[in-house]
Design an enzyme around this catalytic site. Sequence first.
Site, PDB file in Angstrom:
ATOM      1  CB  SER A  42      -0.889  -0.022   1.242  1.00 20.70           C
ATOM      2  OG  SER A  42      -1.342   1.284   1.495  1.00 20.70           O
ATOM      3  CB  ILE A  45       0.534   1.554   4.684  1.00 17.54           C
ATOM      4  CG1 ILE A  45      -0.974   1.378   4.888  1.00 17.54           C
ATOM      5  CG2 ILE A  45       1.299   1.111   5.931  1.00 17.54           C
ATOM      6  CD1 ILE A  45      -1.422  -0.056   5.069  1.00 17.54           C
ATOM      7  CE  LYS A  81      27.472  -3.807  10.553  1.00 19.87           C
ATOM      8  NZ  LYS A  81      26.045  -4.032  10.842  1.00 19.87           N
ATOM      9  CG  LEU A 336       9.870  -5.038  10.934  1.00 24.33           C
ATOM     10  CD1 LEU A 336       9.582  -3.565  10.687  1.00 24.33           C
ATOM     11  CD2 LEU A 336      10.857  -5.203  12.093  1.00 24.33           C
TER      12      LEU A 336
HETATM   13  C1  FAD Z   1      14.649   1.455  14.804  1.00 27.58           C
HETATM   14  C2  FAD Z   1      14.896   0.295  13.896  1.00 27.58           C
HETATM   15  C3  FAD Z   1      16.170   0.070  13.382  1.00 27.58           C
HETATM   16  C4  FAD Z   1      16.421  -1.029  12.558  1.00 27.58           C
HETATM   17  N1  FAD Z   1      17.681  -1.281  12.116  1.00 27.58           N
HETATM   18  C5  FAD Z   1      17.928  -2.403  11.394  1.00 27.58           C
HETATM   19  C6  FAD Z   1      19.216  -2.710  10.907  1.00 27.58           C
HETATM   20  O1  FAD Z   1      20.157  -1.966  11.108  1.00 27.58           O
HETATM   21  N2  FAD Z   1      19.370  -3.838  10.183  1.00 27.58           N
HETATM   22  C7  FAD Z   1      18.344  -4.677   9.906  1.00 27.58           C
HETATM   23  O2  FAD Z   1      18.543  -5.720   9.266  1.00 27.58           O
HETATM   24  N3  FAD Z   1      17.105  -4.379  10.307  1.00 27.58           N
HETATM   25  C8  FAD Z   1      16.878  -3.286  11.043  1.00 27.58           C
HETATM   26  N4  FAD Z   1      15.610  -2.997  11.438  1.00 27.58           N
HETATM   27  C9  FAD Z   1      14.522  -3.847  10.971  1.00 27.58           C
HETATM   28  C10 FAD Z   1      14.193  -3.445   9.535  1.00 27.58           C
HETATM   29  O3  FAD Z   1      13.764  -2.101   9.517  1.00 27.58           O
HETATM   30  C11 FAD Z   1      13.114  -4.328   8.967  1.00 27.58           C
HETATM   31  O4  FAD Z   1      13.416  -5.668   9.201  1.00 27.58           O
HETATM   32  C12 FAD Z   1      13.031  -4.128   7.459  1.00 27.58           C
HETATM   33  O5  FAD Z   1      12.873  -2.781   7.141  1.00 27.58           O
HETATM   34  C13 FAD Z   1      11.917  -4.924   6.890  1.00 27.58           C
HETATM   35  O6  FAD Z   1      10.691  -4.404   7.321  1.00 27.58           O
HETATM   36  P1  FAD Z   1       9.382  -5.084   6.774  1.00 27.58           P
HETATM   37  O7  FAD Z   1       9.524  -5.238   5.310  1.00 27.58           O
HETATM   38  O8  FAD Z   1       9.103  -6.302   7.568  1.00 27.58           O
HETATM   39  O9  FAD Z   1       8.245  -4.030   7.160  1.00 27.58           O
HETATM   40  P2  FAD Z   1       7.875  -2.547   6.535  1.00 27.58           P
HETATM   41  O10 FAD Z   1       9.057  -1.852   5.966  1.00 27.58           O
HETATM   42  O11 FAD Z   1       7.128  -1.884   7.619  1.00 27.58           O
HETATM   43  O12 FAD Z   1       6.914  -2.915   5.352  1.00 27.58           O
HETATM   44  C14 FAD Z   1       5.585  -3.308   5.567  1.00 27.58           C
HETATM   45  C15 FAD Z   1       4.866  -3.327   4.239  1.00 27.58           C
HETATM   46  O13 FAD Z   1       3.549  -3.838   4.429  1.00 27.58           O
HETATM   47  C16 FAD Z   1       2.636  -3.019   3.732  1.00 27.58           C
HETATM   48  N5  FAD Z   1       1.324  -3.137   4.378  1.00 27.58           N
HETATM   49  C17 FAD Z   1       1.031  -3.190   5.702  1.00 27.58           C
HETATM   50  N6  FAD Z   1      -0.294  -3.307   5.885  1.00 27.58           N
HETATM   51  C18 FAD Z   1      -0.854  -3.349   4.658  1.00 27.58           C
HETATM   52  C19 FAD Z   1      -2.181  -3.455   4.172  1.00 27.58           C
HETATM   53  N7  FAD Z   1      -3.245  -3.565   4.998  1.00 27.58           N
HETATM   54  N8  FAD Z   1      -2.389  -3.443   2.834  1.00 27.58           N
HETATM   55  C20 FAD Z   1      -1.355  -3.339   1.966  1.00 27.58           C
HETATM   56  N9  FAD Z   1      -0.069  -3.240   2.365  1.00 27.58           N
HETATM   57  C21 FAD Z   1       0.160  -3.241   3.687  1.00 27.58           C
HETATM   58  C22 FAD Z   1       3.245  -1.623   3.821  1.00 27.58           C
HETATM   59  O14 FAD Z   1       2.732  -0.773   2.831  1.00 27.58           O
HETATM   60  C23 FAD Z   1       4.716  -1.959   3.592  1.00 27.58           C
HETATM   61  O15 FAD Z   1       4.953  -2.059   2.202  1.00 27.58           O
HETATM   62  C24 FAD Z   1      15.350  -1.890  12.229  1.00 27.58           C
HETATM   63  C25 FAD Z   1      14.067  -1.640  12.702  1.00 27.58           C
HETATM   64  C26 FAD Z   1      13.829  -0.558  13.540  1.00 27.58           C
HETATM   65  C27 FAD Z   1      12.436  -0.331  14.056  1.00 27.58           C
END
Ligand code: FAD
Length: 506
Positions: A42, A45, A81, A336
């Site tokens: 999305s 989002i 790194k 996450l």
């Molecule tokens: C403070 C912090 C520091 C971090 N530092 C590191 C680091 O140094 N190294 C590392 O490996 N990881 C790190 N992480 C973790 C890293 O940010 C995540 O693992 C990585 O960005 C992957 O996130 P994600 O894809 O799971 O979630 P997100 O990036 O949150 O993506 C979620 C996706 O789901 C979609 N979505 C959600 N609900 C809906 C819906 N109802 N309909 C359609 N789409 C939807 C959103 O649009 C988005 O595209 C860190 C996290 C935090 C919080």
Amino acid sequence: MSAGRQPRSIVILGGGTAGWMAANLFQHHWGKLGTRVTLIESSDIGIIGVGEGSTPQLKHFFDTLGIAEGEWMPRCSATYKTGIEFLGWSERPGHGSYFHPFPTAVDSFTAPQFFYNTRARRTGRDVWAHPDRFFLPTALAHQCRAPLAPPNFPFLTSYGYHFDAHLLGAFLREVATRRGVEHVDANIASVAVGANAEIEALVADDGRRFEADLFVDASGFRAVIIEGALGEPHRGFGENLFNDRAVVTPTPLPAEAPGVCTRATAKSAGWIWHIPLTNRVGNGYVYSSRYTDPDAAADELRAHLGLPAGAEVRHLQMRVGRVERSWVGNCLAIGLAQGFLEPLEATALHIVLATVESFIKAVDADGQSPEAHDAFNDRIARRYEGIRDYIVCHYRAALRSDTDYWRDATGHDELSDSLKDIFTAWFTGGDVAEEFARQDIGGYYSALSWHCMLAGYGNFPDDGRIRPPGDDIEIFDMDEVDRFIHGCALNFPAHQSALNLLKEAA
Ligand SMILES: Cc1cc2nc3c(=O)[nH]c(=O)nc-3n(C[C@H](O)[C@H](O)[C@H](O)COP(=O)(O)OP(=O)(O)OC[C@H]3O[C@@H](n4cnc5c(N)ncnc54)[C@H](O)[C@@H]3O)c2cc1C
């Protein structure tokens, strides 16, 4: 691979780094066998947009996909790194900082001496036992050299990267869609679950319905499918990992070349990261809301960075823990949505990669039997717990006691049996490497990493109880070790030259 076990269609919910990594891996492994991969995200989002440091496993990811560093690094403002420098985690004199190196083949020459010396010092002998003089990646970081072994010095190195999370996401999306992944922009409003708790479809707010054999929940902390629709319990880790918030802000690149390590500086209620990219520095204060509030944390971050009061920052909440099972019915949770172990060792993307690869292997080997589910979920749970122990140890073994946060973080008893056994071996002068082998935990963090942390903080008898080594202790010439490590480091290119070469080749 046994044909026919893989799903015919996969729908991935989420276009963050986790979703696009998974899309690329599924397309790479199963696309040629006819599996259709669709990723829904999305644009309303958006993504969390942090997560800019990696472990060495990210190199394995790009190697698997056949993507060269020259292709992706300049596009993502990426740097090399060689490890993480920890500053301010110990008040013990001489232990104000230490380096956690990503291992290289050169280190195997000096690691035995380091292990030997740390054990001797644990039993009160006066030998050099701080890790920083023993390992090549530390020297590369201090001399700002890229961990790229030249042909005349063919020793294997392992290294991670720093990168811009938004640019990496966009790059991975481009690769995935070029290779055949379908990309859909939609807000998923509901999840249709069948009578047998299998997901039937994701339903968008405009009525579009997305059906598949396998659904991958990569929806970030929202965990739309695994928790929202399937109700899989979430197991929080708050009892021994206190940090639950972050406040972040970028700063301009300093005049000198970007560094080759992440810096993690301990602060009053957590720690601040410093991640050098080619176009900016990423900074963030990871802290516990039990010990400070967002305004005070933001002020502490600004003060650390020398920014004026009121300089713009972004606040984030973190949910630290994991879902009980990552693979439930026809849903696999990653990123996450699956869990998060706070970013101290930058392990999140490493776990995404391990989860997807392990899942592909499990399905290829055993289809989707209940036994395959159970074995997979058990493997993933052990990986989380193993990495968690290592991160908990960073706090519990730290030698800092100036605030309530540090007194509580270093004083609690919420330790796994495994971590208790490691502490017992360390503090009783036992063979820690043997303890790691007994527990079979080397797959998560090596004995070298554990030794660097415990010795780096200065977890040794008080200075008053340290005595001359005695005839039974072998003495290593530390000047010789310095010359060896320094001489090896001279073979490696300056970081900036290596980045320039990548840019020119792009
Ligand atoms: C403070 C912090 C520091 C971090 N530092 C590191 C680091 O140094 N190294 C590392 O490996 N990881 C790190 N992480 C973790 C890293 O940010 C995540 O693992 C990585 O960005 C992957 O996130 P994600 O894809 O799971 O979630 P997100 O990036 O949150 O993506 C979620 C996706 O789901 C979609 N979505 C959600 N609900 C809906 C819906 N109802 N309909 C359609 N789409 C939807 C959103 O649009 C988005 O595209 C860190 C996290 C935090 C919080």
